[in-house]
Design a protein around this motif. Structure first.
Motif, PDB file in Angstrom:
ATOM      1  N   TYR A  88      42.040  30.054  46.984  1.00 38.31           N
ATOM      2  CA  TYR A  88      41.098  31.166  47.120  1.00 38.31           C
ATOM      3  C   TYR A  88      40.177  30.956  48.311  1.00 38.31           C
ATOM      4  O   TYR A  88      39.958  31.878  49.105  1.00 38.31           O
ATOM      5  N   HIS A 137      37.355  39.013  49.843  1.00 33.96           N
ATOM      6  CA  HIS A 137      37.412  38.660  48.419  1.00 33.96           C
ATOM      7  C   HIS A 137      38.611  39.341  47.750  1.00 33.96           C
ATOM      8  O   HIS A 137      39.332  38.702  46.971  1.00 33.96           O
ATOM      9  N   SER A 143      41.669  37.187  46.254  1.00 32.43           N
ATOM     10  CA  SER A 143      42.007  37.305  44.827  1.00 32.43           C
ATOM     11  C   SER A 143      43.477  37.675  44.652  1.00 32.43           C
ATOM     12  O   SER A 143      44.156  37.148  43.765  1.00 32.43           O
ATOM     13  N   GLU A 175      45.576  34.611  45.463  1.00 32.88           N
ATOM     14  CA  GLU A 175      45.464  33.641  44.377  1.00 32.88           C
ATOM     15  C   GLU A 175      46.340  34.045  43.189  1.00 32.88           C
ATOM     16  O   GLU A 175      47.025  33.208  42.591  1.00 32.88           O
ATOM     17  N   ARG A 176      46.352  35.317  42.862  1.00 37.34           N
ATOM     18  CA  ARG A 176      47.179  35.781  41.740  1.00 37.34           C
ATOM     19  C   ARG A 176      48.670  35.675  42.053  1.00 37.34           C
ATOM     20  O   ARG A 176      49.469  35.384  41.172  1.00 37.34           O
TER      21      ARG A 176
END
Length: 67
Positions: free
Chosen positions: A6, A51, A55, A58-59
């Motif tokens: 992240y 952001h 995100s 990261e997912r």
């Protein structure tokens, strides 16, 4: 590991988005000689966009993580 992914994605996408915003001529929407307003606008928009991108990345990494 997810925090590291992240953070790296956040930093890279923030730099990338600031460069895009600098090239987009948003300065015309602000009054002349209001440099701090333009720069703060770039930082806020870049952090929000970064952001969202971080995100998402990261997912995606979580989907392919082997446990």
């Amino acid at each position: 590991m997810n925090n590291q992914i992240y953070l790296i994605a956040l930093l890279l996408s923030a730099v990338w988005m600031i460069e895009i915003l600098k090239a987009s001529n948003f300065e015309k929407a602000f009054k002349q000689n209001k440099v701090w307003q333009i720069k703060s606008f770039y930082v806020v928009i870049a952090l929000v966009g970064a952001h969202l991108i971080a995100s998402f990345i990261e997912r995606v990494f979580e989907l392919f993580q082997l446990n």
